[in-house]
Scaffold this active site. Structure first.
Site, PDB file in Angstrom:
ATOM      1  N   ARG A  32      -2.493  26.948 -22.833  1.00 34.15           N
ATOM      2  CA  ARG A  32      -3.904  26.593 -23.041  1.00 34.15           C
ATOM      3  C   ARG A  32      -4.272  26.714 -24.516  1.00 34.15           C
ATOM      4  NH1 ARG A  32      -6.155  28.014 -17.636  1.00 34.15           N
ATOM      5  NH2 ARG A  32      -4.818  26.721 -16.325  1.00 34.15           N
ATOM      6  N   GLU A 177      -4.179  33.604  -1.027  1.00 31.78           N
ATOM      7  CA  GLU A 177      -4.123  32.262  -1.628  1.00 31.78           C
ATOM      8  C   GLU A 177      -2.833  31.531  -1.262  1.00 31.78           C
ATOM      9  OE1 GLU A 177      -4.303  29.963  -5.975  1.00 31.78           O
ATOM     10  OE2 GLU A 177      -4.518  32.138  -5.898  1.00 31.78           O
ATOM     11  N   LYS A 222      -8.388  31.804  -0.259  1.00 28.84           N
ATOM     12  CA  LYS A 222      -8.433  30.872  -1.402  1.00 28.84           C
ATOM     13  C   LYS A 222      -7.426  29.748  -1.149  1.00 28.84           C
ATOM     14  CE  LYS A 222      -8.064  30.507  -6.439  1.00 28.84           C
ATOM     15  NZ  LYS A 222      -8.054  31.192  -7.743  1.00 28.84           N
ATOM     16  N   SER A 263      -9.002  24.958  -7.628  1.00 30.58           N
ATOM     17  CA  SER A 263      -9.258  23.569  -8.046  1.00 30.58           C
ATOM     18  C   SER A 263      -7.986  22.731  -8.005  1.00 30.58           C
ATOM     19  CB  SER A 263      -9.897  23.512  -9.434  1.00 30.58           C
ATOM     20  OG  SER A 263      -9.161  24.278 -10.369  1.00 30.58           O
ATOM     21  N   GLY A 264      -6.837  23.360  -8.183  1.00 30.87           N
ATOM     22  CA  GLY A 264      -5.555  22.700  -7.917  1.00 30.87           C
ATOM     23  C   GLY A 264      -5.298  21.410  -8.647  1.00 30.87           C
ATOM     24  N   GLY A 265      -5.644  21.340  -9.918  1.00 30.81           N
ATOM     25  CA  GLY A 265      -5.337  20.148 -10.681  1.00 30.81           C
ATOM     26  C   GLY A 265      -6.360  19.032 -10.589  1.00 30.81           C
ATOM     27  N   SER A 291     -13.234  29.304  -6.599  1.00 28.73           N
ATOM     28  CA  SER A 291     -12.506  30.279  -7.408  1.00 28.73           C
ATOM     29  C   SER A 291     -11.660  29.468  -8.377  1.00 28.73           C
ATOM     30  CB  SER A 291     -11.631  31.176  -6.529  1.00 28.73           C
ATOM     31  OG  SER A 291     -10.887  32.069  -7.341  1.00 28.73           O
ATOM     32  N   ARG A 294      -9.010  26.645 -14.564  1.00 27.92           N
ATOM     33  CA  ARG A 294      -9.131  25.573 -15.558  1.00 27.92           C
ATOM     34  C   ARG A 294     -10.408  24.766 -15.381  1.00 27.92           C
ATOM     35  NH1 ARG A 294      -9.265  21.049 -15.332  1.00 27.92           N
ATOM     36  NH2 ARG A 294      -8.632  21.043 -13.147  1.00 27.92           N
TER      37      ARG A 294
END
Length: 341
Positions: A32, A177, A222, A263-265, A291, A294
């Protein structure tokens, strides 16, 4: 007085608030920072996260909890205040990532098992002393022509259940998760294939949680949303919302107080829009919130750029995304509100 797991879990899914995933590993945060040309030093990582945690409007109004990395839980702000105390002072719950990452699963080519159970009881007790009141463990499931296999799904579900039981023993709420990755092409990863695998994974996870005597009222789920693989994105936002709600209703007991999506991409706005449609259009037995890592931080990271003079701009960007997702958690987000800011 001992804090009850149910009360901590309920606070984590407070209406209109969600969880900030700020638990990037050393490798991930370096990527990042590389993207904005900033060196990943301990001081820079501290400054970046302190910027987020001191964004009072975002933290007090839209963030219920923060998942931290081991380093961050132990760090102090520039003025000497522990970062966990800054989070608590804003009314958020400090949490900690406790897994040791997904490693190759022996005997199962292309699949992984999450490690970190060894010594976890002792680490959880230490983290409790450092102020953490919830934890996170991520199991990773991939979709391809040959995966997932039953062995991979079963072993990851068992690991999640063992982790969750140890958390609750320590007075810590487990975030469970199980992530079905959105990688893959159309042949192997349509939205219907994602639905099928997600249903299988969640059913297996809750079977294992039951066998491990995990208290469902004292955990947060999650999961991924039900979505096409990223190389095959064709489903509408409404279809993603409908299939995601349907799979959750068929697998997640109503005793679970809340579901906080990863959010998974997805893009920032996609993740927000999908969550809002679910909350707006469906009657749900649990709180449905976010949750995000990015998807909450990308704009803030870019606005900050590693410069102290940009802290206010970074906080504004973070507050905007937190507010949009807070609205989505109550089904009140709109494209107009997104663009009006």
């Amino acid at each position: 007085m001992t804090e009850r797991l149910e009360d901590i879990a309920a606070a984590m899914v407070t209406e209109g608030k969600g969880i900030l995933a700020a638990d990037e590993s050393s490798g991930t945060i370096k990527k990042r920072f590389d993207s904005i040309g900033v060196e990943s030093t301990e001081e820079n990582r501290r400054d970046y996260r302190e910027m987020l945690f001191r964004a009072d409007d975002a933290m007090k109004n839209y963030i219920s909890g923060v998942i931290l990395y081991d380093e961050t839980l132990r760090q102090k702000a520039k003025d000497g205040t522990p970062l966990a105390e800054i989070i608590r002072a804003a009314g958020s719950v400090p949490g900690i990532k406790v897994d040791a990452g997904a490693k190759a699963l022996a005997g199962f080519p292309g699949e992984t098992i999450t490690e970190g159970l060894d010594g976890l009881r002792e680490r959880l007790n230490e983290y409790y002393g450092l102020g953490a009141r919830f934890a996170k463990w991520r199991g990773v499931i991939s979709i391809s022509e040959t995966t997932p296999t039953w062995g991979c799904v079963k072993q990851n579900a068992q690991a999640l259940a063992r982790y969750a039981a140890l958390c609750q023993e320590a007075g810590i709420v487990p975030i469970v998760e199980p992530e079905v990755l959105m990688d893959g092409d159309n042949a192997t990863h349509s939205i219907d294939r994602c639905y099928e695998v997600t249903e299988w994974v969640l059913n297996t996870v809750f079977d294992e949680l039951f066998d491990a005597r995990v208290k469902l009222e004292g955990m947060v789920l999650k999961p991924n949303m039900v979505i096409d693989g990223k190389k095959a994105r064709k489903a509408s936002q409404e279809e993603v919302a409908e299939k995601t709600v349907r799979v959750l209703k068929s697998t997640v007991p109503s005793a679970v107080p809340g579901i906080a999506f990863l959010s998974g991409g997805q893009s920032d706005e996609e993740a927000t829009a999908h969550l809002s449609i679910m909350n707006q259009n469906y009657d749900l037995p649990w709180a449905l919130t976010f949750s995000y890592g990015r998807a909450l931080q990308a704009a803030a990271l870019k606005a900050w750029g590693g410069k102290s003079e940009n802290v206010a701009a970074g906080q504004r960007a973070f507050t905007h995304r937190a507010r949009m997702n807070g609205l989505a958690a109550t089904g009140k987000w709109t494209q107009d509100l997104e663009q009006a800011a």
